[in-house]
Design a protein around this motif. Structure first.
Motif, PDB file in Angstrom:
ATOM      1  N   GLY A  79      24.502   3.403  19.906  1.00 27.08           N
ATOM      2  CA  GLY A  79      24.426   3.068  18.489  1.00 27.08           C
ATOM      3  C   GLY A  79      23.275   2.156  18.124  1.00 27.08           C
ATOM      4  N   LEU A  80      22.423   1.801  19.098  1.00 22.59           N
ATOM      5  CA  LEU A  80      21.291   0.917  18.815  1.00 22.59           C
ATOM      6  C   LEU A  80      20.387   1.564  17.757  1.00 22.59           C
ATOM      7  CD1 LEU A  80      19.705  -1.704  19.636  1.00 22.59           C
ATOM      8  CD2 LEU A  80      18.407  -0.222  21.193  1.00 22.59           C
ATOM      9  N   PRO A  81      20.163   0.894  16.628  1.00 22.12           N
ATOM     10  CA  PRO A  81      19.268   1.443  15.605  1.00 22.12           C
ATOM     11  C   PRO A  81      17.834   1.470  16.127  1.00 22.12           C
ATOM     12  CG  PRO A  81      20.581  -0.383  14.734  1.00 22.12           C
ATOM     13  CD  PRO A  81      20.748  -0.377  16.219  1.00 22.12           C
ATOM     14  N   PHE A  82      17.168   2.594  15.918  1.00 22.78           N
ATOM     15  CA  PHE A  82      15.783   2.694  16.372  1.00 22.78           C
ATOM     16  C   PHE A  82      14.969   3.573  15.441  1.00 22.78           C
ATOM     17  CE2 PHE A  82      17.025   6.788  17.930  1.00 22.78           C
ATOM     18  CZ  PHE A  82      15.850   7.518  18.098  1.00 22.78           C
ATOM     19  N   ALA A  83      13.675   3.399  15.542  1.00 25.72           N
ATOM     20  CA  ALA A  83      12.701   4.250  14.868  1.00 25.72           C
ATOM     21  C   ALA A  83      11.509   4.338  15.804  1.00 25.72           C
ATOM     22  CB  ALA A  83      12.295   3.660  13.520  1.00 25.72           C
ATOM     23  N   PHE A  84      10.641   5.301  15.552  1.00 23.86           N
ATOM     24  CA  PHE A  84       9.454   5.408  16.394  1.00 23.86           C
ATOM     25  C   PHE A  84       8.296   6.008  15.634  1.00 23.86           C
ATOM     26  CE2 PHE A  84      11.742   9.367  17.139  1.00 23.86           C
ATOM     27  CZ  PHE A  84      10.770  10.340  17.277  1.00 23.86           C
ATOM     28  N   TYR A  85       7.105   5.700  16.163  1.00 24.41           N
ATOM     29  CA  TYR A  85       5.886   6.284  15.610  1.00 24.41           C
ATOM     30  C   TYR A  85       5.060   6.849  16.753  1.00 24.41           C
ATOM     31  CZ  TYR A  85       3.327   2.052  17.022  1.00 24.41           C
ATOM     32  OH  TYR A  85       2.760   1.024  17.732  1.00 24.41           O
ATOM     33  N   ILE A  86       4.273   7.864  16.403  1.00 28.54           N
ATOM     34  CA  ILE A  86       3.436   8.558  17.370  1.00 28.54           C
ATOM     35  C   ILE A  86       2.024   8.624  16.817  1.00 28.54           C
ATOM     36  CG2 ILE A  86       2.997  10.760  18.543  1.00 28.54           C
ATOM     37  CD1 ILE A  86       6.042  11.371  18.111  1.00 28.54           C
ATOM     38  N   ARG A  87       1.061   8.227  17.609  1.00 31.09           N
ATOM     39  CA  ARG A  87      -0.346   8.444  17.262  1.00 31.09           C
ATOM     40  C   ARG A  87      -0.736   9.753  17.925  1.00 31.09           C
ATOM     41  NH1 ARG A  87      -3.927  10.221  15.256  1.00 31.09           N
ATOM     42  NH2 ARG A  87      -6.085   9.620  15.578  1.00 31.09           N
ATOM     43  N   ALA A  88      -0.757  10.817  17.115  1.00 31.13           N
ATOM     44  CA  ALA A  88      -0.914  12.171  17.629  1.00 31.13           C
ATOM     45  C   ALA A  88      -2.273  12.751  17.266  1.00 31.13           C
ATOM     46  CB  ALA A  88       0.191  13.072  17.070  1.00 31.13           C
ATOM     47  N   GLY A  89      -2.997  13.183  18.266  1.00 34.55           N
ATOM     48  CA  GLY A  89      -4.245  13.887  18.029  1.00 34.55           C
ATOM     49  C   GLY A  89      -3.995  15.309  17.577  1.00 34.55           C
ATOM     50  N   HIS A  90      -2.842  15.832  17.961  1.00 29.41           N
ATOM     51  CA  HIS A  90      -2.463  17.191  17.550  1.00 29.41           C
ATOM     52  C   HIS A  90      -1.306  17.076  16.567  1.00 29.41           C
ATOM     53  CE1 HIS A  90      -5.305  18.966  20.295  1.00 29.41           C
ATOM     54  NE2 HIS A  90      -4.840  18.185  21.262  1.00 29.41           N
ATOM     55  N   ASP A  91      -0.171  17.701  16.866  1.00 27.44           N
ATOM     56  CA  ASP A  91       0.927  17.673  15.896  1.00 27.44           C
ATOM     57  C   ASP A  91       2.097  16.769  16.279  1.00 27.44           C
ATOM     58  OD1 ASP A  91       2.256  19.120  17.843  1.00 27.44           O
ATOM     59  OD2 ASP A  91       2.486  20.921  16.632  1.00 27.44           O
ATOM     60  N   GLY A  92       2.123  16.248  17.482  1.00 28.20           N
ATOM     61  CA  GLY A  92       3.166  15.324  17.891  1.00 28.20           C
ATOM     62  C   GLY A  92       4.511  15.950  18.208  1.00 28.20           C
ATOM     63  N   THR A  93       4.606  17.271  18.127  1.00 21.76           N
ATOM     64  CA  THR A  93       5.891  17.954  18.296  1.00 21.76           C
ATOM     65  C   THR A  93       6.529  17.700  19.656  1.00 21.76           C
ATOM     66  OG1 THR A  93       5.213  19.691  16.762  1.00 21.76           O
ATOM     67  CG2 THR A  93       7.048  20.200  18.229  1.00 21.76           C
ATOM     68  N   GLY A  94       5.780  17.890  20.727  1.00 16.77           N
ATOM     69  CA  GLY A  94       6.331  17.695  22.063  1.00 16.77           C
ATOM     70  C   GLY A  94       6.703  16.242  22.319  1.00 16.77           C
ATOM     71  N   THR A  95       5.895  15.338  21.820  1.00 19.62           N
ATOM     72  CA  THR A  95       6.162  13.906  21.975  1.00 19.62           C
ATOM     73  C   THR A  95       7.441  13.536  21.243  1.00 19.62           C
ATOM     74  OG1 THR A  95       3.767  13.570  22.018  1.00 19.62           O
ATOM     75  CG2 THR A  95       5.148  11.616  21.725  1.00 19.62           C
ATOM     76  N   ARG A  96       7.557  14.001  20.015  1.00 19.68           N
ATOM     77  CA  ARG A  96       8.763  13.731  19.215  1.00 19.68           C
ATOM     78  C   ARG A  96       9.998  14.275  19.920  1.00 19.68           C
ATOM     79  NH1 ARG A  96       9.533  14.847  12.857  1.00 19.68           N
ATOM     80  NH2 ARG A  96      11.682  14.137  12.722  1.00 19.68           N
ATOM     81  N   ARG A  97       9.904  15.503  20.385  1.00 18.91           N
ATOM     82  CA  ARG A  97      11.038  16.154  21.058  1.00 18.91           C
ATOM     83  C   ARG A  97      11.461  15.359  22.294  1.00 18.91           C
ATOM     84  NH1 ARG A  97       8.941  21.112  22.465  1.00 18.91           N
ATOM     85  NH2 ARG A  97       8.897  21.559  20.256  1.00 18.91           N
ATOM     86  N   ALA A  98      10.508  14.882  23.062  1.00 15.23           N
ATOM     87  CA  ALA A  98      10.810  14.119  24.280  1.00 15.23           C
ATOM     88  C   ALA A  98      11.516  12.803  23.950  1.00 15.23           C
ATOM     89  CB  ALA A  98       9.530  13.857  25.067  1.00 15.23           C
TER      90      ALA A  98
END
Length: 156
Positions: free
Chosen positions: A90-109
């Motif tokens: 239940g720990l509240p979290f958020a994240f950001y990605i500095r993506a050179g492409h679309d960030g899809t795989g990073t987000r999914r991981a």
């Protein structure tokens, strides 16, 4: 003993631009109107399970590396996953990605690992995509402010 809520920022910042983004998140979280939130900023290589166990919310930041998160953030998860598994649900979290492409795989991981930890996403991923833009800094500052203000208001 402090009555302050703890916001942990764990973000990989291997370049001047990514360091600027991590600083923007921290600047937003340290807004002068927020008095009951303490912000701790760590590199993924310096953060560990004790830091996660001590926080009330967490913001993760990473670069997109070959369609995945940075090795440093993955290392943080590898070291923290099992010690935190049953203790941070239940720990509240958020994240950001500095993506050179679309960030899809990073987000999914990241979503896959945090789902396994049963952490609670409190906003959609911020994907700073494509060529670097100054607007990314404003978006990161807003992310930090949102998380800290929510903690300050007792929303989580």
């Amino acid at each position: 003993m402090s009555d302050k809520r703890q916001l942990l920022i764990v973000a990989h910042a291997p370049s001047p631009n990514t360091l600027t983004l991590r600083s923007a998140v921290a600047d937003g979280a340290r807004h002068s109107d927020l008095e009951s939130v303490e912000v701790k900023v760590l590199s993924p290589l310096d953060a560990g399970p004790d830091d996660v166990l001590a926080c009330d919310a967490i913001i993760l930041g990473t670069t997109e590396n070959l369609g995945y998160m940075s090795g440093a953030l993955k290392d943080f998860f590898d070291r923290s996953y099992y010690p935190c598994l049953d203790k941070t649900q239940g720990l509240p979290f958020a994240f950001y990605i500095r993506a050179g492409h679309d960030g899809t795989g990073t987000r999914r991981a990241i979503e896959s690992i945090t789902t396994g930890l049963r952490w609670r996403p409190v906003q959609d991923a911020l994907i700073c995509q494509g060529e670097y833009q100054r607007e990314f800094e404003n978006q990161c500052r807003e992310l930090g402010l949102y998380m800290a203000a929510s903690l300050d208001a007792g929303l989580f």
